[in-house]
Motif scaffolding. Structure first.
Motif, PDB file in Angstrom:
ATOM      1  N   LEU A 156      -2.455  42.420  -0.591  1.00  0.00           N
ATOM      2  CA  LEU A 156      -3.065  41.096  -0.500  1.00  0.00           C
ATOM      3  C   LEU A 156      -4.220  41.098   0.500  1.00  0.00           C
ATOM      4  O   LEU A 156      -5.250  40.450   0.276  1.00  0.00           O
ATOM      5  CB  LEU A 156      -2.019  40.053  -0.104  1.00  0.00           C
ATOM      6  N   PHE A 157      -4.055  41.803   1.595  1.00  0.00           N
ATOM      7  CA  PHE A 157      -5.130  41.877   2.587  1.00  0.00           C
ATOM      8  C   PHE A 157      -6.344  42.603   2.006  1.00  0.00           C
ATOM      9  O   PHE A 157      -7.485  42.156   2.182  1.00  0.00           O
ATOM     10  CB  PHE A 157      -4.635  42.584   3.851  1.00  0.00           C
ATOM     11  N   THR A 158      -6.111  43.705   1.308  1.00  0.00           N
ATOM     12  CA  THR A 158      -7.213  44.428   0.678  1.00  0.00           C
ATOM     13  C   THR A 158      -7.909  43.551  -0.347  1.00  0.00           C
ATOM     14  O   THR A 158      -9.145  43.548  -0.455  1.00  0.00           O
ATOM     15  CB  THR A 158      -6.686  45.711   0.014  1.00  0.00           C
ATOM     16  N   SER A 159      -7.129  42.776  -1.094  1.00  0.00           N
ATOM     17  CA  SER A 159      -7.711  41.899  -2.116  1.00  0.00           C
ATOM     18  C   SER A 159      -8.556  40.803  -1.495  1.00  0.00           C
ATOM     19  O   SER A 159      -9.638  40.470  -2.013  1.00  0.00           O
ATOM     20  CB  SER A 159      -6.587  41.294  -2.968  1.00  0.00           C
ATOM     21  N   ILE A 160      -8.090  40.233  -0.405  1.00  0.00           N
ATOM     22  CA  ILE A 160      -8.880  39.204   0.286  1.00  0.00           C
ATOM     23  C   ILE A 160     -10.190  39.790   0.779  1.00  0.00           C
ATOM     24  O   ILE A 160     -11.261  39.171   0.654  1.00  0.00           O
ATOM     25  CB  ILE A 160      -8.064  38.599   1.444  1.00  0.00           C
ATOM     26  N   LEU A 161     -10.123  40.988   1.344  1.00  0.00           N
ATOM     27  CA  LEU A 161     -11.352  41.641   1.812  1.00  0.00           C
ATOM     28  C   LEU A 161     -12.319  41.862   0.656  1.00  0.00           C
ATOM     29  O   LEU A 161     -13.544  41.713   0.810  1.00  0.00           O
ATOM     30  CB  LEU A 161     -11.017  42.969   2.482  1.00  0.00           C
ATOM     31  N   GLN A 164     -13.928  38.522  -0.301  1.00  0.00           N
ATOM     32  CA  GLN A 164     -14.967  38.186   0.685  1.00  0.00           C
ATOM     33  C   GLN A 164     -16.290  38.866   0.332  1.00  0.00           C
ATOM     34  O   GLN A 164     -17.365  38.255   0.425  1.00  0.00           O
ATOM     35  CB  GLN A 164     -14.520  38.615   2.080  1.00  0.00           C
ATOM     36  N   GLN A 165     -16.216  40.116  -0.078  1.00  0.00           N
ATOM     37  CA  GLN A 165     -17.442  40.831  -0.442  1.00  0.00           C
ATOM     38  C   GLN A 165     -18.038  40.296  -1.739  1.00  0.00           C
ATOM     39  O   GLN A 165     -19.262  40.313  -1.921  1.00  0.00           O
ATOM     40  CB  GLN A 165     -17.161  42.333  -0.557  1.00  0.00           C
ATOM     41  N   ILE A 166     -17.199  39.800  -2.620  1.00  0.00           N
ATOM     42  CA  ILE A 166     -17.698  39.140  -3.822  1.00  0.00           C
ATOM     43  C   ILE A 166     -18.478  37.885  -3.438  1.00  0.00           C
ATOM     44  O   ILE A 166     -19.564  37.612  -3.962  1.00  0.00           O
ATOM     45  CB  ILE A 166     -16.542  38.800  -4.780  1.00  0.00           C
ATOM     46  N   GLU A 167     -17.933  37.115  -2.501  1.00  0.00           N
ATOM     47  CA  GLU A 167     -18.646  35.930  -2.009  1.00  0.00           C
ATOM     48  C   GLU A 167     -20.022  36.283  -1.463  1.00  0.00           C
ATOM     49  O   GLU A 167     -20.998  35.540  -1.660  1.00  0.00           O
ATOM     50  CB  GLU A 167     -17.839  35.252  -0.887  1.00  0.00           C
ATOM     51  N   ARG A 168     -20.104  37.402  -0.778  1.00  0.00           N
ATOM     52  CA  ARG A 168     -21.341  37.765  -0.086  1.00  0.00           C
ATOM     53  C   ARG A 168     -22.346  38.487  -0.989  1.00  0.00           C
ATOM     54  O   ARG A 168     -23.448  38.814  -0.549  1.00  0.00           O
ATOM     55  CB  ARG A 168     -21.003  38.630   1.130  1.00  0.00           C
ATOM     56  N   GLY A 169     -21.935  38.744  -2.233  1.00  0.00           N
ATOM     57  CA  GLY A 169     -22.854  39.334  -3.184  1.00  0.00           C
ATOM     58  C   GLY A 169     -22.933  40.841  -3.155  1.00  0.00           C
ATOM     59  O   GLY A 169     -23.721  41.435  -3.897  1.00  0.00           O
ATOM     60  N   SER A 170     -22.127  41.493  -2.338  1.00  0.00           N
ATOM     61  CA  SER A 170     -22.167  42.954  -2.261  1.00  0.00           C
ATOM     62  C   SER A 170     -21.181  43.613  -3.214  1.00  0.00           C
ATOM     63  O   SER A 170     -21.158  44.848  -3.333  1.00  0.00           O
ATOM     64  CB  SER A 170     -21.893  43.415  -0.829  1.00  0.00           C
ATOM     65  N   LEU A 250     -14.631  49.299  -0.810  1.00  0.00           N
ATOM     66  CA  LEU A 250     -14.931  48.436   0.333  1.00  0.00           C
ATOM     67  C   LEU A 250     -15.526  49.239   1.488  1.00  0.00           C
ATOM     68  O   LEU A 250     -16.485  48.804   2.141  1.00  0.00           O
ATOM     69  CB  LEU A 250     -13.662  47.716   0.791  1.00  0.00           C
ATOM     70  N   GLU A 251     -14.960  50.394   1.749  1.00  0.00           N
ATOM     71  CA  GLU A 251     -15.470  51.205   2.852  1.00  0.00           C
ATOM     72  C   GLU A 251     -16.881  51.704   2.557  1.00  0.00           C
ATOM     73  O   GLU A 251     -17.710  51.813   3.462  1.00  0.00           O
ATOM     74  CB  GLU A 251     -14.506  52.362   3.106  1.00  0.00           C
ATOM     75  N   LYS A 252     -17.160  51.970   1.276  1.00  0.00           N
ATOM     76  CA  LYS A 252     -18.494  52.453   0.917  1.00  0.00           C
ATOM     77  C   LYS A 252     -19.542  51.342   1.055  1.00  0.00           C
ATOM     78  O   LYS A 252     -20.618  51.550   1.635  1.00  0.00           O
ATOM     79  CB  LYS A 252     -18.465  52.971  -0.525  1.00  0.00           C
ATOM     80  N   ILE A 253     -19.253  50.155   0.548  1.00  0.00           N
ATOM     81  CA  ILE A 253     -20.283  49.099   0.536  1.00  0.00           C
ATOM     82  C   ILE A 253     -20.459  48.439   1.898  1.00  0.00           C
ATOM     83  O   ILE A 253     -21.506  47.850   2.174  1.00  0.00           O
ATOM     84  CB  ILE A 253     -19.989  48.033  -0.540  1.00  0.00           C
ATOM     85  N   THR A 254     -19.434  48.509   2.762  1.00  0.00           N
ATOM     86  CA  THR A 254     -19.550  47.871   4.076  1.00  0.00           C
ATOM     87  C   THR A 254     -19.883  48.854   5.189  1.00  0.00           C
ATOM     88  O   THR A 254     -20.341  48.435   6.262  1.00  0.00           O
ATOM     89  CB  THR A 254     -18.242  47.147   4.454  1.00  0.00           C
ATOM     90  N   GLY A 255     -19.611  50.136   4.966  1.00  0.00           N
ATOM     91  CA  GLY A 255     -19.806  51.108   6.025  1.00  0.00           C
ATOM     92  C   GLY A 255     -18.774  51.012   7.126  1.00  0.00           C
ATOM     93  O   GLY A 255     -18.966  51.576   8.210  1.00  0.00           O
ATOM     94  N   ARG A 256     -17.675  50.317   6.856  1.00  0.00           N
ATOM     95  CA  ARG A 256     -16.613  50.154   7.861  1.00  0.00           C
ATOM     96  C   ARG A 256     -15.283  50.594   7.265  1.00  0.00           C
ATOM     97  O   ARG A 256     -15.021  50.407   6.078  1.00  0.00           O
ATOM     98  CB  ARG A 256     -16.508  48.687   8.300  1.00  0.00           C
ATOM     99  N   ALA A 257     -14.422  51.164   8.105  1.00  0.00           N
ATOM    100  CA  ALA A 257     -13.098  51.573   7.668  1.00  0.00           C
ATOM    101  C   ALA A 257     -12.241  50.341   7.385  1.00  0.00           C
ATOM    102  O   ALA A 257     -12.484  49.247   7.914  1.00  0.00           O
ATOM    103  CB  ALA A 257     -12.430  52.437   8.740  1.00  0.00           C
ATOM    104  N   LEU A 258     -11.210  50.523   6.549  1.00  0.00           N
ATOM    105  CA  LEU A 258     -10.390  49.383   6.133  1.00  0.00           C
ATOM    106  C   LEU A 258      -9.704  48.711   7.304  1.00  0.00           C
ATOM    107  O   LEU A 258      -9.588  47.471   7.338  1.00  0.00           O
ATOM    108  CB  LEU A 258      -9.350  49.853   5.110  1.00  0.00           C
ATOM    109  N   ASP A 259      -9.235  49.484   8.286  1.00  0.00           N
ATOM    110  CA  ASP A 259      -8.564  48.857   9.423  1.00  0.00           C
ATOM    111  C   ASP A 259      -9.535  48.027  10.248  1.00  0.00           C
ATOM    112  O   ASP A 259      -9.165  46.981  10.801  1.00  0.00           O
ATOM    113  CB  ASP A 259      -7.848  49.898  10.287  1.00  0.00           C
ATOM    114  N   VAL A 260     -10.795  48.451  10.308  1.00  0.00           N
ATOM    115  CA  VAL A 260     -11.808  47.663  11.014  1.00  0.00           C
ATOM    116  C   VAL A 260     -12.109  46.386  10.241  1.00  0.00           C
ATOM    117  O   VAL A 260     -12.218  45.297  10.827  1.00  0.00           O
ATOM    118  CB  VAL A 260     -13.093  48.498  11.211  1.00  0.00           C
TER     119      VAL A 260
END
Length: 610
Positions: A156-161, A164-170, A250-260
């Motif tokens: 669920l946490f991964t899905s919410i993240l 969020q990226q869908i909202e931001r257009g990425s 998610l990690e590829k498009i944001t440049g951040r690890a999942l825990d971050v």
């Protein structure tokens, strides 16, 4: 798993009438039933966005009484009693060593109760099929703030993240995963979409042992080389590989690890101080132990797992994975649930737009009856949601014994966290404690009678038949009719309410067709029920019922309601109120008259004032 009720969930076929662009994907506006909770007095937050930009903060949680939450105390007491029963053999072994139970409605947590032990066993003895207990002074009682390995509730946490990226257009819902991860597109996966990952329709196998690979790079190569076992979009198959893949996107498009991402985008804004990947050693005394992991029942020989992730593949990824690995406590999960029920806001923080939450709670799997699924969230699953299940009820379970259930219709939420693989996974089977807790919370939400102080209630017993029979009535004219108010919420198809009649000419009990109309709708035509029955979800509102009895002219007729339930799951049940039989201008039965009500034969039904 039960299928959708007629007239229940929102299907993809119905999306065309009201969609808007949301970061390159589809969002819903407006959505049928979006305001249903408000209309029913349930106060679902998604119908009234709050938080930043609204001029007022969204709801935040506080402790309170059942009355403060609009809940009945009796069912909540039985919820705890039933949960404690599963600490004993059920049937051969305890379902869990302990659990933390949390239930509430609106802004009020009305129940927050720890039971049993967070740490009880040091090992499992396979020769005797017994748990080796720690000395009493080293065992740790469950506490309200005990932290659990959430297992698949992490999804669920991964899905919410992702949303969020869908909202931001990425990130785009219908975009191919390979457009973000070029290596993913091999072995026939080139057409798998982000939506298919979120709804488990990618065609992936249910599971593969990635942890057997020696390095992270080798694990990824195994994933890239994994071919779908069925064409993408062709079947529903729950698979951890979907959320592992989404993590990598998610990690590829944001440049951040999942825990971050988890910390910066969810836990910090919401103040979830007991939620994270890879908890530090200092947390260990407050963490529920999981399994004595040894082959052959486990894929790895790790001994007692306590304070580290239980899932083998998540362990192979260093404890940070899209499908498992998040640790949390009951209160933090309740805050997350309250945030979603409030349309993505909690206090002055907002993590999602209301339309994004609606998207997560919308069934995209209408082609796969029984496997209703939003974005990350499972929907309408009686096998663990029990009587809380509706086409809008969202939730998830975790292999370690965890679950979260959110019902927007009644604005209620349930957290059941158990360490059910402690000391070994084979001791736990099924979801009986989750179902029992959900049944009791559903029963705790009162149903106001349509008229007067009480209504006839069918009860919620599984595998039974209950009948409510009116006394014999002579219908002299050809204008006989039955009128009443009806409220039903049953497991679709399995649990059925039937109106039946018997008389001197036809002594057998035969179905009587009728029509139902939502009381608050103002409609006149209503919905014909030619089979004389209803099943599934009625919207949890009262319906007016009309049954034509003209063909019973000159007969001494008996009418009855027959409610038959299957096993092992049930819905919230059935209520019948304001029963009235008319014969032309004459009323021959009215249950508001004491003498008439006293002649009703109730077998399994009871008068309820809830």
């Amino acid at each position: 798993m039960s299928g959708d009720a007629a007239g229940g969930g929102i299907s993809r076929r119905r999306l065309g009438g009201g969609v808007l662009a949301l970061g390159g994907a589809l969002a819903l506006a407006p959505i049928p039933f979006a305001d249903a909770a408000t209309a029913m007095g349930a106060g679902a937050g998604s119908a009234a966005p709050a938080g930043p930009g609204s001029g007022r903060p969204a709801v935040t949680l506080r402790r309170g009484t059942p009355a403060r939450a609009g809940l009945l105390p009796g069912p909540l007491e039985r919820l705890v009693a039933d949960a404690e029963a599963f600490l004993a053999p059920s049937p051969a072994h305890p379902w869990y060593a302990g659990a933390v139970l949390l239930a509430g409605r609106g802004d009020t947590v009305a129940l927050h109760r720890p039971i049993g032990k967070a740490v009880r066993y040091s090992a499992y003895d396979e020769a005797t099929d017994t748990g080796v207990e720690f000395p009493a002074d080293r065992q740790i009682a469950m506490a309200e703030d005990t932290v659990f390995d959430l297992a698949s509730v992490s999804k669920l946490f991964t899905s919410i993240l992702a949303v969020q990226q869908i909202e931001r257009g990425s990130l785009a819902l219908e975009e191919r995963v390979a457009s973000y991860l070029a290596d993913f597109g091999g072995a026939g996966k080139q057409d798998v979409t982000v939506r298919q990952l979120l709804t488990h329709t990618s065609g992936f196998a249910a599971w593969i042992p990635l942890y057997k690979e020696p390095t992270r790079e080798a694990m990824l190569r195994r994933l890239w080389d994994e071919a779908p076992t069925s064409p993408p979009g062709g079947v529903y198959r729950y698979s951890d590989l979907n959320l592992i893949s989404l993590q990598l996107v998610l990690e590829k498009i944001t440049g951040r690890a999942l825990d971050v991402l988890l910390r910066e985008e969810i836990t910090a804004p919401l103040g979830l101080h007991r939620t994270r990947f890879t908890p530090p050693p200092s947390w260990r005394p407050k963490i529920a132990a999981t399994e004595d992991m040894r082959q052959p029942w486990s894929g790895l020989d790790r001994g007692l797992v306590w304070g580290e992730v239980h899932d083998e593949n998540a362990y192979g990824f260093g404890g940070v994975a899209g499908h498992a690995g998040v640790f949390s406590c009951a209160w933090d999960l309740a805050v997350l649930g309250r945030t979603l029920l409030s349309g993505g806001a909690y206090g002055r923080a907002r993590i999602l737009r209301p339309e994004s939450v609606e998207l997560m709670f919308t069934d995209f799997n209408t082609d796969f009856p029984g496997d209703a699924h939003g974005l990350g969230f499972e929907l309408y699953q009686h096998w663990y949601m029990g009587a809380m299940a509706t086409p809008r009820t969202a939730g998830h379970t975790g292999f370690t014994g965890t679950s979260l259930v959110l019902d927007p219709t009644t604005d209620s939420f349930l957290v059941v966290l158990g360490n059910s693989v402690h000391p070994v996974r084979s001791w736990r089977s099924g979801s009986a404690p989750r179902v029992a807790a959900a049944d009791h919370l559903a029963r705790a939400v009162p149903v106001s009678p349509g008229r007067g102080r009480s209504a006839w209630f069918s009860g919620m017993a599984a595998g039974t038949t209950a009948t409510l029979t009116l006394p014999p009535l002579r219908l002299a004219t050809g204008e006989g009719r039955l009128r009443c108010s009806l409220w039903w919420d049953t497991e679709p198809e399995t649990d059925v309410l039937v109106l039946e009649a018997s008389d001197e000419v036809d002594p057998a009990w035969l179905p009587v067709p009728f029509t139902t109309t939502v009381t608050s709708s103002g409609e006149e035509a209503g919905t014909p029920r030619p089979a004389g029955s209803v099943s599934g979800w009625s919207g949890r509102v009262w319906h007016r019922l009309h049954a034509d009895l003209a063909d019973r002219r000159g007969r001494r007729v008996r009418l009855r309601w027959r409610y038959a339930t299957g096993a092992p799951y049930v819905g919230r049940g059935v209520y019948v109120d304001a029963l009235r039989v008319e014969d032309g201008d004459r009323t021959v039965f009215d249950d508001s008259r004491h003498e008439d009500a006293a002649r009703v034969e109730a077998a399994g039904w009871s008068l309820s004032a809830d």
